[in-house]
Design a protein around this motif. Structure first.
Motif, PDB file in Angstrom:
ATOM      1  N   LEU A 108      12.474  -3.216  -7.693  1.00 33.29           N
ATOM      2  CA  LEU A 108      11.442  -3.411  -8.706  1.00 33.29           C
ATOM      3  C   LEU A 108      10.959  -2.077  -9.265  1.00 33.29           C
ATOM      4  CD1 LEU A 108       9.484  -5.274 -10.225  1.00 33.29           C
ATOM      5  CD2 LEU A 108       7.960  -5.140  -8.242  1.00 33.29           C
ATOM      6  N   ALA A 109      10.798  -1.089  -8.390  1.00 31.63           N
ATOM      7  CA  ALA A 109      10.347   0.225  -8.838  1.00 31.63           C
ATOM      8  C   ALA A 109      11.401   0.914  -9.689  1.00 31.63           C
ATOM      9  CB  ALA A 109       9.995   1.087  -7.625  1.00 31.63           C
ATOM     10  N   LYS A 159       0.829  -1.208   0.000  1.00 35.72           N
ATOM     11  CA  LYS A 159       0.000   0.000   0.000  1.00 35.72           C
ATOM     12  C   LYS A 159       0.864   1.259   0.000  1.00 35.72           C
ATOM     13  CE  LYS A 159      -3.970  -2.105   2.337  1.00 35.72           C
ATOM     14  NZ  LYS A 159      -4.815  -2.082   3.556  1.00 35.72           N
ATOM     15  N   TYR A 160       2.030   1.186   0.649  1.00 36.68           N
ATOM     16  CA  TYR A 160       2.920   2.351   0.676  1.00 36.68           C
ATOM     17  C   TYR A 160       3.353   2.732  -0.742  1.00 36.68           C
ATOM     18  CZ  TYR A 160       7.364   4.819   0.987  1.00 36.68           C
ATOM     19  OH  TYR A 160       8.393   5.714   0.798  1.00 36.68           O
ATOM     20  N   TYR A 161       3.676   1.751  -1.582  1.00 36.66           N
ATOM     21  CA  TYR A 161       4.176   2.033  -2.928  1.00 36.66           C
ATOM     22  C   TYR A 161       3.086   2.524  -3.875  1.00 36.66           C
ATOM     23  CZ  TYR A 161       8.573  -0.155  -1.600  1.00 36.66           C
ATOM     24  OH  TYR A 161       9.768  -0.450  -0.990  1.00 36.66           O
ATOM     25  N   PHE A 162       1.825   2.377  -3.478  1.00 33.14           N
ATOM     26  CA  PHE A 162       0.729   2.862  -4.318  1.00 33.14           C
ATOM     27  C   PHE A 162       0.034   4.085  -3.713  1.00 33.14           C
ATOM     28  CE2 PHE A 162       1.238  -1.429  -5.901  1.00 33.14           C
ATOM     29  CZ  PHE A 162       1.045  -1.274  -7.254  1.00 33.14           C
ATOM     30  N   SER A 188      11.859  -0.532 -13.123  1.00 32.61           N
ATOM     31  CA  SER A 188      10.713  -0.407 -14.026  1.00 32.61           C
ATOM     32  C   SER A 188      10.510   1.012 -14.523  1.00 32.61           C
ATOM     33  CB  SER A 188       9.439  -0.881 -13.313  1.00 32.61           C
ATOM     34  OG  SER A 188       9.567  -2.230 -12.898  1.00 32.61           O
ATOM     35  N   TYR A 189      11.236   1.976 -13.976  1.00 32.53           N
ATOM     36  CA  TYR A 189      11.093   3.357 -14.455  1.00 32.53           C
ATOM     37  C   TYR A 189      11.574   3.524 -15.901  1.00 32.53           C
ATOM     38  CZ  TYR A 189       9.851   5.165  -9.840  1.00 32.53           C
ATOM     39  OH  TYR A 189       9.190   5.441  -8.660  1.00 32.53           O
ATOM     40  N   LYS A 190      12.374   2.598 -16.372  1.00 33.92           N
ATOM     41  CA  LYS A 190      12.892   2.719 -17.741  1.00 33.92           C
ATOM     42  C   LYS A 190      11.801   2.573 -18.776  1.00 33.92           C
ATOM     43  CE  LYS A 190      14.273  -2.143 -17.906  1.00 33.92           C
ATOM     44  NZ  LYS A 190      14.298  -2.387 -16.433  1.00 33.92           N
ATOM     45  N   TYR A 191      10.653   1.983 -18.416  1.00 34.42           N
ATOM     46  CA  TYR A 191       9.578   1.810 -19.391  1.00 34.42           C
ATOM     47  C   TYR A 191       8.980   3.149 -19.800  1.00 34.42           C
ATOM     48  CZ  TYR A 191       9.738  -3.200 -18.626  1.00 34.42           C
ATOM     49  OH  TYR A 191      10.143  -4.505 -18.570  1.00 34.42           O
ATOM     50  N   ASN A 210      10.926  12.003  -4.210  1.00 38.91           N
ATOM     51  CA  ASN A 210      12.096  11.128  -4.351  1.00 38.91           C
ATOM     52  C   ASN A 210      11.831   9.696  -3.908  1.00 38.91           C
ATOM     53  OD1 ASN A 210      13.794  13.244  -5.291  1.00 38.91           O
ATOM     54  ND2 ASN A 210      14.099  13.951  -3.185  1.00 38.91           N
ATOM     55  N   ALA A 211      10.693   9.448  -3.290  1.00 33.38           N
ATOM     56  CA  ALA A 211      10.375   8.093  -2.831  1.00 33.38           C
ATOM     57  C   ALA A 211       9.974   7.214  -4.011  1.00 33.38           C
ATOM     58  CB  ALA A 211       9.255   8.136  -1.797  1.00 33.38           C
ATOM     59  N   PRO A 212      10.374   5.954  -4.018  1.00 30.42           N
ATOM     60  CA  PRO A 212       9.984   5.059  -5.110  1.00 30.42           C
ATOM     61  C   PRO A 212       8.516   4.664  -4.990  1.00 30.42           C
ATOM     62  CG  PRO A 212      11.218   3.848  -3.466  1.00 30.42           C
ATOM     63  CD  PRO A 212      11.263   5.281  -3.035  1.00 30.42           C
ATOM     64  N   ASP A 213       7.907   4.379  -6.111  1.00 31.66           N
ATOM     65  CA  ASP A 213       6.519   3.923  -6.141  1.00 31.66           C
ATOM     66  C   ASP A 213       6.390   2.815  -7.164  1.00 31.66           C
ATOM     67  OD1 ASP A 213       4.793   5.125  -8.736  1.00 31.66           O
ATOM     68  OD2 ASP A 213       6.697   6.131  -8.300  1.00 31.66           O
ATOM     69  N   LEU A 214       5.262   2.125  -7.126  1.00 26.45           N
ATOM     70  CA  LEU A 214       4.989   1.057  -8.083  1.00 26.45           C
ATOM     71  C   LEU A 214       3.821   1.382  -9.004  1.00 26.45           C
ATOM     72  CD1 LEU A 214       5.451  -2.150  -5.894  1.00 26.45           C
ATOM     73  CD2 LEU A 214       6.967  -1.281  -7.687  1.00 26.45           C
ATOM     74  N   TYR A 215       3.185   2.514  -8.790  1.00 25.24           N
ATOM     75  CA  TYR A 215       2.060   2.881  -9.653  1.00 25.24           C
ATOM     76  C   TYR A 215       2.547   3.249 -11.052  1.00 25.24           C
ATOM     77  CZ  TYR A 215      -1.867   5.488 -11.562  1.00 25.24           C
ATOM     78  OH  TYR A 215      -2.880   5.937 -12.377  1.00 25.24           O
ATOM     79  N   ILE A 216       3.534   4.136 -11.123  1.00 27.23           N
ATOM     80  CA  ILE A 216       4.067   4.532 -12.426  1.00 27.23           C
ATOM     81  C   ILE A 216       4.697   3.344 -13.153  1.00 27.23           C
ATOM     82  CG2 ILE A 216       5.796   5.980 -13.562  1.00 27.23           C
ATOM     83  CD1 ILE A 216       5.229   8.142 -11.554  1.00 27.23           C
TER      84      ILE A 216
END
Length: 319
Positions: free
Chosen positions: A230-231, A117-120, A234-237, A160-166
């Motif tokens: 993982l975050a 939930k933190y990453y989203f 995956s930002y390279k996409y 600056n925090a990583p996320d998984l939504y993007i």
């Protein structure tokens, strides 16, 4: 005066005396036989059917009315009863809650749901600022991540925090754009699109595995978590999508030009962001010269791997 005729018609209690040869008068109505018959009919399948088909009267019609269920079994109309519908709804909700609790316990053994939930925990403002940071990281100065009671601030409050939504949205968009590119080149098919998605997933897992293995072999202690890797991986996409869209507009020349720019921007972003994750003493370059050159090599490896993966996953999609 005493009337003899009155004595013949009435007895001493004032009740009429029946005449000889005539019918006996009935003082009360005999209902014992009717009550007994009604009681027998109200038993099993009698006068009161309690929602079940009456087989004693109109059996064929009763079966047709209740969906022709044999053996006096209730038909579909039983679910129209509000009490039965409420019981079924409560039972279904109970099963759903039990299944959800069971799945949460199983997932909690491997990945904490609170961490996911933190990453989203993002909003529109964060997404726009993060995309701007990924494409134009050169003017950004503060790369540190704020903490509250040893817990990093949620992404919606810290760019600056990583996320998984993007990353998640970028992976899905990349697959769709890849299908568009293949369709314009007359090479589209469902199998090819599935292979493209599988290839992206396999290479992402392989990349994370290589980084984790490098951390284990070099015995480098960092603050990077697996979900952080993982975050960041995956930002390279995001850059890959921009490069493919540029290739659709300006052919291969536009693709390679935009890919070079997005690769350089991603290297700068990865190096400056991961420096605060890998290096524990403020992320200054003086800390690297003191002792741990391996951390510097790790940063260069993780940052330099991104342009290679971007080219590998997109070059075959450009005509």
């Amino acid at each position: 005066m005493y009337d003899p005729q009155y004595q013949q018609q009435y007895d001493i209690y004032g009740q009429p005396v029946p005449q000889q040869g005539g019918p006996q008068p009935q003082l009360f109505e005999d209902t014992s036989g009717q009550a007994y018959n009604n009681y027998g009919n109200q038993g099993y399948g009698g006068g009161v059917d309690y929602g079940y088909p009456n087989t004693r009267q109109g059996g064929q019609q009763g079966q047709q009315a209740y969906g022709a269920y044999p053996g006096n079994m209730p038909g579909p109309q039983i679910f129209q009863d509000p009490m039965v519908a409420n019981m079924a709804m409560q039972y279904g909700q109970s099963l759903a809650s039990q299944g959800r609790e069971y799945m949460d316990k199983k997932i909690e053994k491997y990945v904490s749901t609170s961490q996911i939930k933190y990453y989203f925990a993002v909003d529109t403002h964060y997404v726009m600022k993060k995309l701007q940071l990924l494409l134009f990281p050169y003017t950004h100065t503060d790369w540190s991540v704020r903490y509250e009671q040893d817990t990093p601030v949620q992404p919606r409050h810290e760019v600056n925090a990583p996320d998984l939504y993007i990353p998640l949205m970028a992976v899905v968009t990349y697959i769709l754009v890849a299908g568009l590119c293949l369709g314009l080149q007359k090479r589209f098919s469902p199998d090819v699109l599935g292979m493209q998605a599988s290839s992206a997933l396999v290479w992402l897992v392989l990349e994370i595995f290589i980084i984790l293995a490098t951390l284990y072999v070099t015995a480098i202690q960092t603050h990077i978590k697996t979900l952080d890797l993982l975050a960041f991986s995956s930002y390279k996409y995001v850059g890959m999508i921009v490069s493919l869209l540029a290739g659709l507009v300006m052919d291969s020349l536009g693709y390679y030009g935009v890919l070079a720019y997005c690769s350089l921007s991603l290297v700068v972003f990865m190096f400056r962001t991961l420096r605060w994750q890998v290096q524990g003493s403020g992320g200054t370059m003086e800390a690297y010269s003191v002792g741990n050159k391996r951390r510097l090599y790790l940063l260069l490896f993780m940052s330099g791997l991104q342009p290679l993966m971007m080219w590998w996953l997109t070059h075959h999609l450009v005509a």
